[in-house]
Write an enzyme that holds these catalytic residues in place. Structure first.
Site, mmCIF file in Angstrom:
data_model
loop_
_atom_site.group_PDB
_atom_site.id
_atom_site.type_symbol
_atom_site.label_atom_id
_atom_site.label_comp_id
_atom_site.label_asym_id
_atom_site.label_seq_id
_atom_site.Cartn_x
_atom_site.Cartn_y
_atom_site.Cartn_z
ATOM 1 N N THR A 118 0.814 -1.215 0.000
ATOM 2 C CA THR A 118 0.000 0.000 0.000
ATOM 3 C C THR A 118 0.852 1.272 0.000
ATOM 4 O O THR A 118 1.987 1.252 0.494
ATOM 5 C CB THR A 118 -0.896 -0.006 1.262
ATOM 6 O OG1 THR A 118 -1.480 1.280 1.453
ATOM 7 C CG2 THR A 118 -0.088 -0.316 2.530
ATOM 8 N N ASP A 119 0.268 2.356 -0.498
ATOM 9 C CA ASP A 119 0.981 3.645 -0.463
ATOM 10 C C ASP A 119 1.112 4.177 0.966
ATOM 11 O O ASP A 119 1.901 5.092 1.226
ATOM 12 C CB ASP A 119 0.270 4.679 -1.351
ATOM 13 C CG ASP A 119 -1.179 4.940 -0.987
ATOM 14 O OD1 ASP A 119 -1.699 4.301 -0.045
ATOM 15 O OD2 ASP A 119 -1.813 5.787 -1.659
ATOM 16 N N GLU A 120 0.338 3.595 1.903
ATOM 17 C CA GLU A 120 0.375 4.105 3.285
ATOM 18 C C GLU A 120 1.712 3.879 3.968
ATOM 19 O O GLU A 120 1.972 4.465 5.020
ATOM 20 C CB GLU A 120 -0.719 3.443 4.116
ATOM 21 C CG GLU A 120 -2.093 3.797 3.652
ATOM 22 C CD GLU A 120 -3.162 3.407 4.654
ATOM 23 O OE1 GLU A 120 -2.835 3.166 5.826
ATOM 24 O OE2 GLU A 120 -4.326 3.349 4.237
ATOM 25 N N TYR A 145 -1.793 -0.711 11.162
ATOM 26 C CA TYR A 145 -1.941 -1.375 9.850
ATOM 27 C C TYR A 145 -0.770 -1.035 8.929
ATOM 28 O O TYR A 145 -0.082 -1.920 8.414
ATOM 29 C CB TYR A 145 -3.269 -0.958 9.187
ATOM 30 C CG TYR A 145 -3.294 -1.223 7.689
ATOM 31 C CD1 TYR A 145 -3.273 -2.531 7.201
ATOM 32 C CD2 TYR A 145 -3.295 -0.175 6.760
ATOM 33 C CE1 TYR A 145 -3.257 -2.785 5.818
ATOM 34 C CE2 TYR A 145 -3.284 -0.420 5.390
ATOM 35 C CZ TYR A 145 -3.260 -1.723 4.933
ATOM 36 O OH TYR A 145 -3.236 -1.976 3.580
ATOM 37 N N LYS A 149 2.329 -3.347 7.255
ATOM 38 C CA LYS A 149 2.543 -3.485 5.797
ATOM 39 C C LYS A 149 3.962 -3.045 5.448
ATOM 40 O O LYS A 149 4.637 -3.673 4.625
ATOM 41 C CB LYS A 149 1.519 -2.659 5.003
ATOM 42 C CG LYS A 149 0.097 -3.166 5.042
ATOM 43 C CD LYS A 149 -0.079 -4.567 4.468
ATOM 44 C CE LYS A 149 0.074 -4.638 2.964
ATOM 45 N NZ LYS A 149 -0.239 -6.001 2.435
ATOM 46 N N GLY A 270 -4.590 9.895 14.569
ATOM 47 C CA GLY A 270 -3.415 9.780 13.690
ATOM 48 C C GLY A 270 -3.752 9.799 12.210
ATOM 49 O O GLY A 270 -2.928 9.397 11.380
#
Ligand code: NAD
Ligand code: DAU
Length: 329
Positions: A118-120, A145, A149, A270
Protein backbone atom coordinates in the site's frame (compact mmCIF):
# COMPACT_ATOMS: atom_id res chain seq x y z
CA UNK A 1 -0.63 -19.25 -9.76
CA UNK A 2 -1.26 -19.20 -6.00
CA UNK A 3 -3.34 -16.19 -4.90
CA UNK A 4 -3.41 -15.46 -1.16
CA UNK A 5 -6.41 -13.54 0.18
CA UNK A 6 -8.40 -14.30 -2.98
CA UNK A 7 -11.74 -14.21 -1.12
CA UNK A 8 -11.21 -10.57 -0.12
CA UNK A 9 -12.01 -7.42 -2.09
CA UNK A 10 -8.95 -6.89 -4.29
CA UNK A 11 -7.95 -10.57 -4.36
CA UNK A 12 -11.33 -11.72 -5.71
CA UNK A 13 -11.35 -8.97 -8.34
CA UNK A 14 -7.85 -10.13 -9.35
CA UNK A 15 -9.08 -13.73 -9.66
CA UNK A 16 -11.86 -12.59 -12.05
CA UNK A 17 -9.49 -10.39 -14.02
CA UNK A 18 -6.90 -13.16 -14.42
CA UNK A 19 -9.45 -15.82 -15.39
CA UNK A 20 -10.80 -13.47 -18.05
CA UNK A 21 -7.48 -12.28 -19.43
CA UNK A 22 -5.24 -15.33 -18.88
CA UNK A 23 -7.59 -18.33 -19.15
CA UNK A 24 -4.57 -20.63 -19.51
CA UNK A 25 -3.45 -20.00 -15.89
CA UNK A 26 -4.36 -22.61 -13.26
CA UNK A 27 -5.37 -20.72 -10.13
CA UNK A 28 -5.32 -21.81 -6.49
CA UNK A 29 -6.70 -19.43 -3.86
CA UNK A 30 -5.74 -19.68 -0.20
CA UNK A 31 -7.84 -17.66 2.22
CA UNK A 32 -8.48 -17.90 5.96
CA UNK A 33 -12.00 -16.49 5.51
CA UNK A 34 -11.68 -13.92 8.27
CA UNK A 35 -14.61 -11.50 8.77
CA UNK A 36 -13.32 -9.80 5.55
CA UNK A 37 -13.08 -12.93 3.41
CA UNK A 38 -16.34 -13.89 1.74
CA UNK A 39 -16.46 -17.21 -0.14
CA UNK A 40 -19.52 -15.90 -2.03
CA UNK A 41 -17.14 -13.52 -3.84
CA UNK A 42 -15.88 -16.49 -5.83
CA UNK A 43 -19.06 -18.60 -6.15
CA UNK A 44 -19.46 -18.07 -9.93
CA UNK A 45 -15.92 -19.34 -10.62
CA UNK A 46 -15.47 -22.06 -7.98
CA UNK A 47 -15.49 -24.75 -10.69
CA UNK A 48 -12.60 -22.99 -12.47
CA UNK A 49 -10.22 -22.61 -9.49
CA UNK A 50 -8.87 -24.63 -6.59
CA UNK A 51 -10.01 -23.04 -3.30
CA UNK A 52 -8.18 -23.80 -0.04
CA UNK A 53 -9.40 -22.48 3.31
CA UNK A 54 -6.32 -21.90 5.45
CA UNK A 55 -3.97 -19.48 7.19
CA UNK A 56 -0.87 -18.05 5.49
CA UNK A 57 0.88 -18.38 8.88
CA UNK A 58 0.54 -22.19 8.61
CA UNK A 59 4.06 -23.16 7.58
CA UNK A 60 3.30 -26.73 6.51
CA UNK A 61 0.34 -25.68 4.37
CA UNK A 62 2.20 -22.79 2.73
CA UNK A 63 5.18 -25.01 2.03
CA UNK A 64 2.97 -27.46 0.14
CA UNK A 65 0.97 -24.81 -1.76
CA UNK A 66 4.06 -22.86 -2.80
CA UNK A 67 5.78 -26.07 -3.93
CA UNK A 68 2.75 -26.88 -6.14
CA UNK A 69 2.67 -23.49 -7.93
CA UNK A 70 5.05 -21.39 -10.08
CA UNK A 71 4.03 -17.93 -8.92
CA UNK A 72 2.54 -16.50 -5.71
CA UNK A 73 0.55 -13.26 -5.69
CA UNK A 74 0.23 -12.24 -2.07
CA UNK A 75 -2.86 -10.17 -1.21
CA UNK A 76 -3.80 -11.72 2.17
CA UNK A 77 -3.65 -9.21 5.02
CA UNK A 78 -5.62 -7.51 7.73
CA UNK A 79 -6.46 -4.38 5.76
CA UNK A 80 -8.49 -1.86 7.79
CA UNK A 81 -6.85 1.03 9.65
CA UNK A 82 -9.74 1.53 12.09
CA UNK A 83 -9.58 -2.13 13.17
CA UNK A 84 -5.83 -1.86 13.67
CA UNK A 85 -6.42 1.00 16.12
CA UNK A 86 -8.80 -1.15 18.18
CA UNK A 87 -6.88 -4.45 18.09
CA UNK A 88 -3.45 -4.47 16.40
CA UNK A 89 -2.49 -8.10 17.14
CA UNK A 90 -4.07 -9.82 14.08
CA UNK A 91 -2.21 -7.30 11.90
CA UNK A 92 1.13 -8.46 13.28
CA UNK A 93 0.18 -12.10 12.78
CA UNK A 94 -1.21 -11.99 9.23
CA UNK A 95 0.82 -9.12 7.78
CA UNK A 96 4.24 -9.81 9.31
CA UNK A 97 4.33 -13.51 10.26
CA UNK A 98 2.16 -14.45 7.27
CA UNK A 99 4.51 -12.70 4.82
CA UNK A 100 7.55 -14.21 6.56
CA UNK A 101 6.01 -17.70 6.24
CA UNK A 102 5.40 -17.18 2.51
CA UNK A 103 8.94 -15.83 1.98
CA UNK A 104 10.47 -18.88 3.60
CA UNK A 105 8.46 -21.22 1.36
CA UNK A 106 9.38 -19.12 -1.71
CA UNK A 107 13.07 -19.29 -0.73
CA UNK A 108 12.97 -23.05 -0.15
CA UNK A 109 11.29 -23.86 -3.47
CA UNK A 110 12.87 -21.13 -5.64
CA UNK A 111 9.49 -19.71 -6.75
CA UNK A 112 8.42 -16.22 -7.88
CA UNK A 113 6.57 -13.86 -5.50
CA UNK A 114 4.64 -10.69 -6.12
CA UNK A 115 3.90 -8.89 -2.85
CA UNK A 116 0.89 -6.54 -2.75
CA UNK A 117 1.33 -3.48 -0.58
CA UNK A 118 0.00 0.00 0.00
CA UNK A 119 0.98 3.64 -0.46
CA UNK A 120 0.37 4.10 3.28
CA UNK A 121 3.88 2.81 4.01
CA UNK A 122 5.12 6.28 2.98
CA UNK A 123 3.08 8.10 5.64
CA UNK A 124 1.20 11.17 4.44
CA UNK A 125 1.68 14.42 2.51
CA UNK A 126 0.58 17.97 3.31
CA UNK A 127 -2.39 19.17 1.24
CA UNK A 128 -0.24 21.76 -0.56
CA UNK A 129 2.85 19.56 -1.08
CA UNK A 130 3.69 19.65 -4.83
CA UNK A 131 5.38 16.23 -4.50
CA UNK A 132 3.74 12.82 -4.75
CA UNK A 133 5.00 9.45 -3.46
CA UNK A 134 7.61 7.74 -5.64
CA UNK A 135 9.52 4.47 -5.26
CA UNK A 136 12.27 6.50 -3.51
CA UNK A 137 10.09 8.14 -0.83
CA UNK A 138 11.31 7.11 2.67
CA UNK A 139 9.07 4.78 4.67
CA UNK A 140 7.16 6.61 7.44
CA UNK A 141 3.98 4.65 8.32
CA UNK A 142 1.46 6.09 10.79
CA UNK A 143 -0.93 3.34 11.94
CA UNK A 144 -0.55 -0.23 13.24
CA UNK A 145 -1.94 -1.37 9.85
CA UNK A 146 0.49 0.63 7.72
CA UNK A 147 3.46 -0.17 9.95
CA UNK A 148 2.83 -3.91 9.58
CA UNK A 149 2.54 -3.49 5.80
CA UNK A 150 5.81 -1.51 5.84
CA UNK A 151 7.37 -4.33 7.88
CA UNK A 152 6.17 -6.91 5.37
CA UNK A 153 7.67 -4.90 2.46
CA UNK A 154 11.01 -4.67 4.28
CA UNK A 155 11.00 -8.43 4.84
CA UNK A 156 10.51 -8.96 1.10
CA UNK A 157 13.35 -6.54 0.29
CA UNK A 158 15.64 -8.30 2.79
CA UNK A 159 14.82 -11.75 1.36
CA UNK A 160 15.61 -10.42 -2.14
CA UNK A 161 18.95 -8.99 -1.08
CA UNK A 162 20.12 -11.63 1.41
CA UNK A 163 18.74 -14.79 -0.20
CA UNK A 164 18.24 -13.75 -3.81
CA UNK A 165 14.52 -14.61 -3.85
CA UNK A 166 12.68 -13.67 -7.04
CA UNK A 167 10.22 -11.04 -5.87
CA UNK A 168 8.58 -7.78 -6.85
CA UNK A 169 6.53 -5.38 -4.71
CA UNK A 170 3.73 -2.98 -5.63
CA UNK A 171 2.37 -0.17 -3.48
CA UNK A 172 -1.08 0.92 -4.61
CA UNK A 173 -3.40 3.75 -3.60
CA UNK A 174 -7.04 3.48 -2.40
CA UNK A 175 -9.08 0.99 -4.42
CA UNK A 176 -12.82 1.13 -5.06
CA UNK A 177 -15.22 -1.18 -6.91
CA UNK A 178 -17.40 -4.26 -6.33
CA UNK A 179 -16.94 -6.72 -3.41
CA UNK A 180 -15.33 -4.15 -1.06
CA UNK A 181 -16.25 -4.75 2.59
CA UNK A 182 -18.83 -2.31 4.01
CA UNK A 183 -16.37 -1.17 6.68
CA UNK A 184 -14.45 0.82 4.02
CA UNK A 185 -15.27 4.45 3.22
CA UNK A 186 -17.13 4.27 -0.13
CA UNK A 187 -19.21 1.10 0.51
CA UNK A 188 -20.02 2.30 4.02
CA UNK A 189 -21.51 5.56 2.75
CA UNK A 190 -23.44 3.94 -0.12
CA UNK A 191 -24.95 1.30 2.19
CA UNK A 192 -25.75 3.86 4.92
CA UNK A 193 -27.79 5.79 2.35
CA UNK A 194 -29.44 2.58 1.12
CA UNK A 195 -30.39 1.83 4.77
CA UNK A 196 -31.93 5.29 5.13
CA UNK A 197 -29.17 6.79 7.27
CA UNK A 198 -26.71 9.62 6.73
CA UNK A 199 -23.12 9.16 5.49
CA UNK A 200 -20.38 9.74 8.11
CA UNK A 201 -17.42 12.00 7.48
CA UNK A 202 -14.40 11.77 9.78
CA UNK A 203 -13.38 15.22 11.06
CA UNK A 204 -13.55 18.07 8.53
CA UNK A 205 -13.25 15.67 5.57
CA UNK A 206 -10.28 17.46 4.01
CA UNK A 207 -8.19 14.27 3.92
CA UNK A 208 -7.27 13.30 0.36
CA UNK A 209 -7.14 9.76 -1.04
CA UNK A 210 -5.87 8.85 -4.53
CA UNK A 211 -8.67 6.63 -5.87
CA UNK A 212 -8.09 3.82 -8.38
CA UNK A 213 -10.62 1.31 -9.71
CA UNK A 214 -9.71 -2.17 -8.54
CA UNK A 215 -9.66 -3.48 -12.13
CA UNK A 216 -6.82 -1.04 -12.89
CA UNK A 217 -4.97 -2.41 -9.85
CA UNK A 218 -5.40 -5.93 -11.29
CA UNK A 219 -4.07 -4.98 -14.73
CA UNK A 220 -1.04 -3.33 -13.12
CA UNK A 221 -0.27 -6.41 -11.00
CA UNK A 222 -0.45 -8.66 -14.06
CA UNK A 223 1.89 -6.28 -15.95
CA UNK A 224 4.42 -6.38 -13.09
CA UNK A 225 4.21 -10.16 -12.84
CA UNK A 226 4.83 -10.60 -16.53
CA UNK A 227 7.21 -7.73 -17.33
CA UNK A 228 8.48 -6.29 -14.01
CA UNK A 229 12.16 -6.45 -13.08
CA UNK A 230 12.91 -8.80 -10.19
CA UNK A 231 13.77 -7.05 -6.93
CA UNK A 232 11.97 -3.85 -7.98
CA UNK A 233 9.14 -1.89 -6.40
CA UNK A 234 6.41 -0.31 -8.56
CA UNK A 235 3.90 2.30 -7.39
CA UNK A 236 0.37 1.91 -8.75
CA UNK A 237 -1.92 4.93 -9.03
CA UNK A 238 -4.38 6.49 -11.47
CA UNK A 239 -4.17 10.25 -10.67
CA UNK A 240 -7.44 10.08 -8.73
CA UNK A 241 -6.93 12.54 -5.86
CA UNK A 242 -10.18 13.62 -4.15
CA UNK A 243 -10.92 14.75 -0.63
CA UNK A 244 -13.40 12.76 1.47
CA UNK A 245 -15.95 15.56 1.54
CA UNK A 246 -16.01 15.70 -2.28
CA UNK A 247 -16.51 11.91 -2.47
CA UNK A 248 -19.42 11.93 0.00
CA UNK A 249 -21.06 14.81 -1.87
CA UNK A 250 -20.70 12.94 -5.17
CA UNK A 251 -22.20 9.75 -3.69
CA UNK A 252 -25.17 11.71 -2.29
CA UNK A 253 -25.71 13.52 -5.60
CA UNK A 254 -25.50 10.29 -7.62
CA UNK A 255 -28.01 8.67 -5.25
CA UNK A 256 -30.42 11.60 -5.75
CA UNK A 257 -29.96 13.00 -2.24
CA UNK A 258 -29.09 16.45 -0.95
CA UNK A 259 -25.23 16.62 -1.25
CA UNK A 260 -24.99 18.32 2.17
CA UNK A 261 -26.98 15.64 4.00
CA UNK A 262 -24.13 13.95 5.91
CA UNK A 263 -22.81 13.93 9.49
CA UNK A 264 -19.39 14.87 10.82
CA UNK A 265 -18.18 12.22 13.28
CA UNK A 266 -15.11 11.83 15.52
CA UNK A 267 -11.90 11.85 13.53
CA UNK A 268 -9.60 8.81 13.24
CA UNK A 269 -6.62 9.09 15.64
CA UNK A 270 -3.41 9.78 13.69
CA UNK A 271 -5.49 10.24 10.51
CA UNK A 272 -3.19 10.53 7.46
CA UNK A 273 -3.92 13.78 5.60
CA UNK A 274 -3.09 12.98 1.99
CA UNK A 275 -1.85 10.16 -0.23
CA UNK A 276 -0.77 10.80 -3.84
CA UNK A 277 1.01 8.41 -6.19
CA UNK A 278 3.43 9.15 -8.99
CA UNK A 279 3.22 5.99 -11.13
CA UNK A 280 5.64 7.18 -13.85
CA UNK A 281 7.95 4.16 -13.40
CA UNK A 282 5.14 1.65 -13.97
CA UNK A 283 3.81 3.58 -16.96
CA UNK A 284 7.17 4.22 -18.65
CA UNK A 285 8.87 0.90 -17.95
CA UNK A 286 5.94 -1.48 -18.39
CA UNK A 287 3.61 0.56 -20.62
CA UNK A 288 0.74 0.31 -18.11
CA UNK A 289 -2.18 2.75 -18.28
CA UNK A 290 -5.34 2.93 -16.15
CA UNK A 291 -8.67 2.47 -17.98
CA UNK A 292 -11.07 3.86 -15.37
CA UNK A 293 -10.02 7.50 -15.53
CA UNK A 294 -13.50 8.97 -14.98
CA UNK A 295 -13.98 8.64 -11.20
CA UNK A 296 -17.64 9.67 -11.21
CA UNK A 297 -18.50 6.99 -13.79
CA UNK A 298 -16.64 4.33 -11.79
CA UNK A 299 -18.37 5.53 -8.64
CA UNK A 300 -21.80 5.36 -10.30
CA UNK A 301 -21.24 1.75 -11.36
CA UNK A 302 -20.04 0.94 -7.82
CA UNK A 303 -23.24 2.52 -6.41
CA UNK A 304 -25.26 0.37 -8.86
CA UNK A 305 -23.37 -2.75 -7.75
CA UNK A 306 -24.17 -2.19 -4.04
CA UNK A 307 -27.76 -1.25 -4.88
CA UNK A 308 -28.21 -4.50 -6.82
CA UNK A 309 -26.31 -6.75 -4.40
CA UNK A 310 -27.92 -6.10 -1.03
CA UNK A 311 -27.87 -9.86 -0.26
CA UNK A 312 -24.06 -9.72 -0.48
CA UNK A 313 -23.47 -6.81 1.94
CA UNK A 314 -26.47 -6.98 4.27
CA UNK A 315 -25.12 -9.83 6.45
CA UNK A 316 -21.94 -7.81 7.24
CA UNK A 317 -23.63 -4.47 7.84
CA UNK A 318 -25.02 -4.67 11.39
CA UNK A 319 -21.82 -6.03 12.99
CA UNK A 320 -19.74 -3.42 11.11
CA UNK A 321 -21.86 -0.51 12.33
CA UNK A 322 -21.84 -1.91 15.89
CA UNK A 323 -18.01 -1.85 15.78
CA UNK A 324 -18.05 1.75 14.54
CA UNK A 325 -20.50 2.80 17.22
CA UNK A 326 -18.18 1.40 19.90
CA UNK A 327 -15.23 3.32 18.40
CA UNK A 328 -17.24 6.56 18.31
CA UNK A 329 -17.44 6.92 14.51
P1 NAD B 1 -9.65 -7.41 2.42
O1 NAD B 1 -9.65 -7.19 3.90
O2 NAD B 1 -10.91 -7.14 1.65
O3 NAD B 1 -9.22 -8.92 2.10
C1 NAD B 1 -8.18 -9.56 2.76
C2 NAD B 1 -8.34 -11.06 2.55
O4 NAD B 1 -7.23 -11.72 3.18
C3 NAD B 1 -9.62 -11.64 3.18
O5 NAD B 1 -10.24 -12.52 2.27
C4 NAD B 1 -9.11 -12.38 4.40
O6 NAD B 1 -9.91 -13.52 4.76
C5 NAD B 1 -7.71 -12.82 3.94
N1 NAD B 1 -6.79 -13.04 5.06
C6 NAD B 1 -6.49 -12.20 6.09
N2 NAD B 1 -5.60 -12.78 6.92
C7 NAD B 1 -5.32 -14.00 6.40
C8 NAD B 1 -4.46 -15.06 6.80
N3 NAD B 1 -3.74 -15.00 7.92
N4 NAD B 1 -4.40 -16.17 6.01
C9 NAD B 1 -5.14 -16.25 4.87
N5 NAD B 1 -5.97 -15.29 4.46
C10 NAD B 1 -6.06 -14.18 5.21
O7 NAD B 1 -8.45 -6.54 1.87
P2 NAD B 1 -8.24 -5.83 0.45
O8 NAD B 1 -8.73 -4.45 0.55
O9 NAD B 1 -8.73 -6.71 -0.63
O10 NAD B 1 -6.64 -5.75 0.42
C11 NAD B 1 -5.88 -6.80 -0.17
C12 NAD B 1 -4.41 -6.43 -0.15
O11 NAD B 1 -4.20 -5.22 -0.86
C13 NAD B 1 -3.85 -6.17 1.26
O12 NAD B 1 -2.54 -6.69 1.30
C14 NAD B 1 -3.83 -4.65 1.39
O13 NAD B 1 -2.83 -4.23 2.27
C15 NAD B 1 -3.52 -4.26 -0.05
N6 NAD B 1 -3.99 -2.94 -0.48
C16 NAD B 1 -5.31 -2.58 -0.30
C17 NAD B 1 -5.75 -1.35 -0.80
C18 NAD B 1 -7.20 -0.93 -0.65
O14 NAD B 1 -7.54 0.18 -1.04
N7 NAD B 1 -8.10 -1.77 -0.16
C19 NAD B 1 -4.84 -0.50 -1.45
C20 NAD B 1 -3.51 -0.90 -1.59
C21 NAD B 1 -3.10 -2.13 -1.12
O1 DAU C 1 -4.13 3.88 0.56
C1 DAU C 1 -4.34 2.51 0.49
C2 DAU C 1 -5.16 2.06 1.70
O2 DAU C 1 -6.49 2.50 1.47
C3 DAU C 1 -5.12 0.54 1.89
O3 DAU C 1 -3.82 0.15 2.24
C4 DAU C 1 -6.09 0.10 3.00
O4 DAU C 1 -6.13 -1.31 3.07
C5 DAU C 1 -7.47 0.63 2.66
O5 DAU C 1 -8.38 0.31 3.72
C6 DAU C 1 -7.42 2.15 2.47
O6 DAU C 1 -7.09 2.82 3.72
P1 DAU C 1 -7.84 4.16 4.19
O7 DAU C 1 -7.71 4.28 5.65
O8 DAU C 1 -7.44 5.30 3.32
O9 DAU C 1 -9.35 3.75 3.75
P2 DAU C 1 -10.79 3.88 4.46
O10 DAU C 1 -11.77 3.36 3.47
O11 DAU C 1 -10.80 3.30 5.82
O12 DAU C 1 -10.96 5.46 4.61
C7 DAU C 1 -10.80 6.33 3.50
C8 DAU C 1 -10.89 7.76 4.01
O13 DAU C 1 -12.23 8.02 4.46
C9 DAU C 1 -10.00 8.03 5.22
O14 DAU C 1 -9.51 9.36 5.11
C10 DAU C 1 -10.97 7.92 6.41
C11 DAU C 1 -12.28 8.41 5.85
N1 DAU C 1 -13.53 7.82 6.38
C12 DAU C 1 -13.62 6.48 6.51
C13 DAU C 1 -14.79 5.89 6.95
C14 DAU C 1 -14.92 4.39 7.10
C15 DAU C 1 -14.61 8.67 6.67
O15 DAU C 1 -14.54 9.90 6.55
N2 DAU C 1 -15.78 8.09 7.10
C16 DAU C 1 -15.90 6.73 7.26
O16 DAU C 1 -17.03 6.28 7.64
Amino acid sequence: MLITGGAGFIGSNFVYYTLKNRPEYQITVIDKLTYAGNPDNLTPVLDKINFVTGDICDQELMDKLVADNDVVVHFAAESHNDNSLQNPRPFLDSNIIGTYTILEAIRKHGKRLHHISTDEVYGDLELDDPNRFTENTPYNPSSPYSSTKAGSDLLVRAWVRSFGVQATISNCSNNYGPYQHVEKFIPRQITEILEGRKPRLYGAGENVRDWIHTEDHSSAVLAILEKGRLGETYLIGADGEKNNKEVIELILKDMNKDPSDYEHVTDRPGHDMRYAIDSTKLRNELGWMPKFTNFEEGLKSTIDWYTNNEAWWKPQKEATEAKYQKAGH
